[in-house]
Scaffold this motif. Structure first.
Motif, short mmCIF file in Angstrom:
data_model
loop_
_atom_site.label_atom_id
_atom_site.label_comp_id
_atom_site.label_asym_id
_atom_site.label_seq_id
_atom_site.Cartn_x
_atom_site.Cartn_y
_atom_site.Cartn_z
N ALA A 107 -38.41 -8.17 23.53
CA ALA A 107 -39.86 -8.15 23.82
C ALA A 107 -40.43 -9.56 23.92
O ALA A 107 -41.41 -9.79 24.62
CB ALA A 107 -40.60 -7.35 22.75
N LEU B 76 -39.59 -9.39 28.23
CA LEU B 76 -40.51 -8.26 28.38
C LEU B 76 -40.82 -7.97 29.84
O LEU B 76 -40.87 -6.82 30.27
CB LEU B 76 -41.82 -8.53 27.62
N GLY C 127 -40.12 -8.25 13.29
CA GLY C 127 -39.31 -7.58 14.31
C GLY C 127 -39.65 -6.10 14.39
O GLY C 127 -39.74 -5.53 15.48
N GLU C 128 -39.88 -5.49 13.22
CA GLU C 128 -40.22 -4.08 13.20
C GLU C 128 -41.56 -3.84 13.89
O GLU C 128 -41.71 -2.88 14.67
CB GLU C 128 -40.27 -3.57 11.75
N ILE D 223 -42.94 -5.60 16.21
CA ILE D 223 -42.78 -5.81 17.65
C ILE D 223 -42.04 -4.62 18.27
O ILE D 223 -42.41 -4.12 19.34
CB ILE D 223 -42.04 -7.13 17.91
N ALA D 224 -40.98 -4.16 17.59
CA ALA D 224 -40.21 -3.04 18.12
C ALA D 224 -41.11 -1.82 18.32
O ALA D 224 -40.99 -1.09 19.30
CB ALA D 224 -39.05 -2.71 17.19
N ARG D 225 -42.02 -1.59 17.36
CA ARG D 225 -42.90 -0.41 17.47
C ARG D 225 -43.95 -0.61 18.56
O ARG D 225 -44.25 0.33 19.30
CB ARG D 225 -43.60 -0.15 16.13
N GLN E 20 -43.91 -2.58 21.27
CA GLN E 20 -43.42 -2.55 22.65
C GLN E 20 -43.17 -1.11 23.09
O GLN E 20 -43.28 -0.79 24.27
CB GLN E 20 -42.18 -3.44 22.84
N ARG E 21 -42.84 -0.26 22.13
CA ARG E 21 -42.56 1.13 22.50
C ARG E 21 -43.85 1.93 22.69
O ARG E 21 -44.01 2.64 23.68
CB ARG E 21 -41.69 1.78 21.42
N PHE F 97 -46.20 0.07 25.62
CA PHE F 97 -45.44 -0.59 26.69
C PHE F 97 -46.29 -0.88 27.91
O PHE F 97 -46.26 -1.96 28.47
CB PHE F 97 -44.24 0.29 27.06
N ASP F 98 -47.08 0.11 28.31
CA ASP F 98 -47.87 -0.06 29.53
C ASP F 98 -49.19 -0.78 29.28
O ASP F 98 -49.98 -0.96 30.20
CB ASP F 98 -48.14 1.31 30.17
N LEU G 196 -49.18 -3.84 27.50
CA LEU G 196 -48.92 -5.26 27.24
C LEU G 196 -49.02 -6.08 28.52
O LEU G 196 -48.39 -5.77 29.53
CB LEU G 196 -47.52 -5.43 26.63
N PRO H 294 -45.51 -11.19 27.11
CA PRO H 294 -44.49 -11.03 26.08
C PRO H 294 -45.08 -11.23 24.69
O PRO H 294 -46.01 -12.01 24.51
CB PRO H 294 -43.48 -12.15 26.40
N ILE H 295 -44.55 -10.49 23.73
CA ILE H 295 -45.03 -10.58 22.35
C ILE H 295 -44.50 -11.88 21.73
O ILE H 295 -43.37 -12.29 22.00
CB ILE H 295 -44.55 -9.35 21.55
#
Lengths: 324, 326
Positions: free
Chosen positions: A278, A282, B270-271, B273-275, B277-278, B281-282, B284, B287-288
Motif C-alpha cells: 500500500a 498502491l 501495518g495492521e 494500513i492493511a485494513r 487499503q481493503r 480501496f476506492d 484512496l 499511497p498510504i
C-alpha cells in the motif's frame, strides 16, 4: 541426488556445517542422545561428541542465554527450541540481548546464533504446540527470520543462516516436516537469505506465502480451481530481510495480491506485506489486497481446520481478488 | 473540571476502582512503600493497606503469573510493570496463559487482569529501556491493548480496563506522566475499542496514538497555516481497533498517514494500513504513508536517538507526500 524430507535436509545441513566449522555446536532439549523430538539432530552426537551436541535442561531462557554467551566468545551455536510455543520463556534473551548485542557493542560482539524451532499448526497440537510466532521476531530490529517450505531450501537456508553474521530465527514448518519431500544436493550449498522464490509463474494474481502455507496455496491452485486465475505464487523464504523487489515486481505485474499466513491475522506478518504494498505500489493495484490468515483467536484444539487457512479459503480469495 | 497530570489521573482511576470493588488490588515493584517508580501509586498503600497494595520482588514472570492466578479465582489484579521493557521476562505468562486461559477453559475462567506501566522512549535510555512493544501484544489473540494519550483518556480507559473481563495490556508513555489536562471527576468511563477524533480536518487523516498524538497535532497546527486541514484520529485502544472511525475519516480525506513510535516491521501501523487499503480501496487518492522509528535497536546517543524517533518534520513531510506536495 537423494530425495529427502525437511528433517533429513536440516539434519544434513547441521552435519555439513559441523564438519566444516568446529565452532558450530548444537544444543537443546533432547537433541543429543535422543536426536531431537522430531529427529532433526539424529546421529549428530555420535559423530561429533557430547562437547558439540549436548542436551540441556528444560529451560529455554537458559538455553538461549548460554548460546548468546558462547557466540560472544566466538562459537556458532545452533540451539533448538523444541516447539516455537516454548520460545516465550527465552523471549527476553532473544529480544533484549541476542537482537541488540551487535548493535550496542558498536559491532564488536556479533551474536551469531541460529535458533531452530518447529512452528505452526495442523498436527492437532492444541494451544501450546501450534503457534506461529514469526511476527514477534520480524518486529524486532537486529534479528533475521527464515522460514523454509521444502527440503532443498531448508538445507541451503540453514547453512546460509549458520554462516550469517547476524542472529537468525529459523522456523521450521513441522506440519510438512516429512510430507514435503524433494531432491537435495549432497554436500555444501547455500540459498542466500533475503531471496524469495517464484514457485509458480503467473500473470493474474500475486500470492505471497511462506512455510507450510506454500503447500496449502499450491493445493488451492492445483486442486481447488485457482489455477484458472493464473496466480503467481511467491515463497518468501526469508521474512527479514524481505525480498522487497520480488514482492513489488510481481505486484506491479499482476496488480492483484493475496497474502496467506497461518498466524493470527491482526498485526501478523501479512499486515506488514499489505502495508509495504500500500505504501510502495498502491497505484498499481487493481483490487484491494486480501489476507487469508489464522483466525484472531488463540489456537484451537478441535477447530484447527477451521482456524487454519484452507485450500478452499485461499482459492476463494484468489477468485474474489481476480474478479474484483 | 479539575486539571491534573496523567499520573494523577491514573492514580485516581485505580483508587476509585479500589473503593468501588474490594476485589481490585495493585501489585508490582515499588508500588507500595516507595509510592511507585513513577509515583503513579502515590498514597495508595496508606489508603488501602498492605493486602491491596503489594510490593513484589523483582520477578516479573512471578508476579504476572500470580496475577493471572488471582484473576482466575475471582480477583481483579492491576499489575504494574516498572517499564514494559521488562514485560519480555513475563511474556510467556502473558501470551501463553493470560491470553489463552479463558478460551482453553471454555469460558470457565475469566482473566480480568490489567497489566500496566510505562513504555516507549524517554531520553537516552538506550536499546533495552526505550522500546515500544505494543505490536507483540496486538498480534496475540485474547489480549486487549490500550495506549492513552491524555490524562482524561488515561482515567476513563483504565477504569474500563479494570472492569473488563479480559486481560488488558495498558501502556502509558513514560514522557506523558507529567502532562496536564482536564479530567472529569468520579464515574468517567471510556469504552475499550472506541477511538477519538483529536482534531477534525478534511485533507488528510493521521492515525496516531500515545505520545505520537502530540506530534500529529503539532504537524496539524503547522500545516493549518498553509491551508492544509489534517484530521487526527487517536484509536486509544489498539486491540480491539475502532477501524470504522478510521475508515470514515479516510473516506472523507482520501489520504492516510499512520504514526507510531515502534519500529515499522510487522507492527500495529501495518495492521491499520492493511485494513484501510481493503475497506477504503476506492477512496484512496494517494499511497498510504507511515512514520515510525527507524528499523534499528534504539541508540543511546542523544542525537542518534532523535534521528531514530519520529518527529514533527517527518510527519509533515509524510502528510505533504500524500497531497503530492513533495
Amino acid at each position: 541426488m537423494p530425495v529427502w524430507n525437511i528433517i533429513q535436509a536440516v539434519n544434513d545441513a547441521l552435519r555439513v556445517e559441523m564438519r566444516r566449522d568446529p565452532r558450530v555446536v548444537v544444543m537443546g532439549e533432547d537433541v543429543g542422545k535422543f536426536g531431537g523430538v522430531f529427529r532433526a539432530t539424529s546421529g549428530l552426537q555420535e559423530e561429533f561428541g557430547v562437547e558439540r551436541v549436548f542436551d540441556t535442561p528444560l529451560s529455554e531462557g537458559g538455553i538461549i542465554g548460554t548460546a548468546i554467551g558462547m557466540a560472544l566468545y566466538g562459537l556458532r551455536p545452533v540451539p533448538e527450541i523444541q516447539f516455537a510455543d516454548f520460545i516465550f520463556p527465552a523471549f527476553d534473551q532473544i529480544v533484549n540481548e541476542l537482537a541488540k548485542f551487535r548493535y550496542r557493542s558498536g559491532g564488536e560482539y556479533p551474536c551469531k546464533v541460529v535458533i531452530r524451532t518447529p512452528y505452526g499448526g495442523g498436527i492437532r497440537g492444541g494451544h501450546y504446540h501450534s503457534q506461529s510466532p514469526e511476527a514477534y521476531f520480524a518486529h524486532t530490529p537486529g534479528l533475521k527470520v527464515v522460514i523454509p517450505s521444502n527440503p532443498y531450501d531448508a538445507k541451503g537456508l540453514l547453512i546460509a543462516a549458520i554462516r550469517d553474521e547476524d542472529p537468525v530465527l529459523f522456523l521450521e514448518p513441522k506440519r510438512v516436516y516429512r510430507a514435503a519431500r524433494g531432491e537435495v544436493p549432497e554436500g555444501d550449498y547455500t540459498v542466500p537469505l533475503g531471496q524469495a522464490k517464484v514457485v509458480r509463474e503467473g500473470q493474474g494474481v500475486t500470492v505471497l506465502c511462506y512455510g507450510a502455507m506454500v503447500h496449502t496455496v499450491m493445493e488451492a491452485v492445483d486442486k481447488q480451481g485457482a489455477a484458472e486465475y493464473d496466480p503467481e505464487v511467491i515463497d518468501l523464504r526469508t521474512l527479514v530481510p524481505l525480498d522487497t523487489e520480488a514482492v513489488l515486481g510481481s505486484v506491479r505485474k499482476t496488480g492483484r495480491v493475496v497474502i496467506v499466513y497461518e498466524a493470527p491475522k491482526t498485526c501478523g506478518y501479512g499486515a506488514e506485506l499489505a502495508a509495504l504494498i500500500a505504501e510502495k505500489a498502491l497505484l498499481h493495484l487493481e483490487a484491494p489486497i486480501a489476507r487469508v490468515a489464522g483466525l484472531d483467536t488463540p489456537f484451537p484444539y478441535t477447530l484447527e481446520l477451521e482456524y487454519l487457512p484452507s485450500p478452499e479459503r485461499i482459492a476463494r480469495a484468489i477468485a474474489n481478488t481476480a474478479r474484483f | 473540571m479539575p486539571r491534573m497530570s496523567f499520573r494523577e489521573a491514573l492514580n485516581q482511576a485505580m483508587c476509585e476502582e479500589m473503593e468501588r470493588d474490594p476485589n481490585v488490588f495493585l501489585m508490582g515493584e515499588e508500588v507500595g512503600h516507595y509510592q511507585g517508580a513513577y509515583k503513579v501509586s502515590q498514597g495508595m498503600l496508606q489508603r488501602f493497606g498492605e493486602k491491596r497494595v503489594i510490593d513484589t520482588p523483582i520477578a516479573e514472570c512471578g508476579f504476572v503469573g500470580i496475577g493471572i492466578g488471582a484473576a482466575m479465582v475471582g480477583l481483579r489484579p492491576v499489575v504494574e510493570l516498572m517499564t514494559f521493557n521488562f514485560s519480555l521476562v513475563a511474556i510467556d505468562q502473558i501470551i501463553n496463559n493470560a491470553a489463552k486461559i479463558r478460551q482453553m477453559s471454555g469460558g470457565q475462567f475469566k482473566i480480568p487482569i490489567v497489566i500496566r506501566g510505562p513504555g516507549g522512549a524517554a531520553t537516552m535510555l538506550a536499546a533495552q529501556h526505550s522500546q515500544s512493544l505494543e505490536s507483540f501484544f496486538c498480534n496475540t489473540p485474547g489480549l486487549k491493548v490500550v495506549m492513552p494519550s491524555t490524562p482524561a483518556d488515561a482515567k476513563g480507559l483504565l477504569k474500563s480496563a479494570i472492569r473488563d473481563d479480559d486481560p488488558v495490556i495498558f501502556i502509558e508513555a513514560e514522557l506523558l506522566y507529567s502532562e496536564q489536562g482536564e479530567v472529569p471527576e468520579g464515574e468517567y468511563l471510556i469504552p475499550l475499542g472506541r477511538g477519538d477524533i483529536k482534531r477534525p480536518g478534511t485533507d488528510c487523516t493521521v492515525v496516531a496514538y500515545s505520545k505520537m498524538v502530540r506530534l500529529a497535532l503539532e504537524a496539524a497546527r503547522r500545516l493549518d497555516k498553509e491551508g492544509i486541514s489534517v484530521e487526527v484520529i487517536d484509536p486509544r485502544t489498539l486491540r480491539p481497533l475502532d477501524d470504522e472511525l478510521i475508515f470514515e475519516s479516510v473516506r472523507k480525506t482520501n489520504r492516510l498517514v499512520v504514526v507510531q513510535e515502534a519500529p515499522p516491521h510487522s507492527s500495529f501501523s501495518g495492521e491499520v494500513i492493511a485494513r484501510v487499503q481493503r475497506a477504503c480501496f476506492d477512496d484512496l487518492d494517494a499511497p498510504i504513508e507511515r512514520v515510525t522509528s527507524l528499523d534499528v535497536p534504539m541508540p543511546y546517543a542523544g542525537h542518534l536517538e532523535a534521528m531514530v524517533l519520529p518527529d514533527v518534520d517527518r510527519v509533515i513531510a509524510a502528510i505533504r507526500r500524500t497531497l503530492y506536495l513533495e
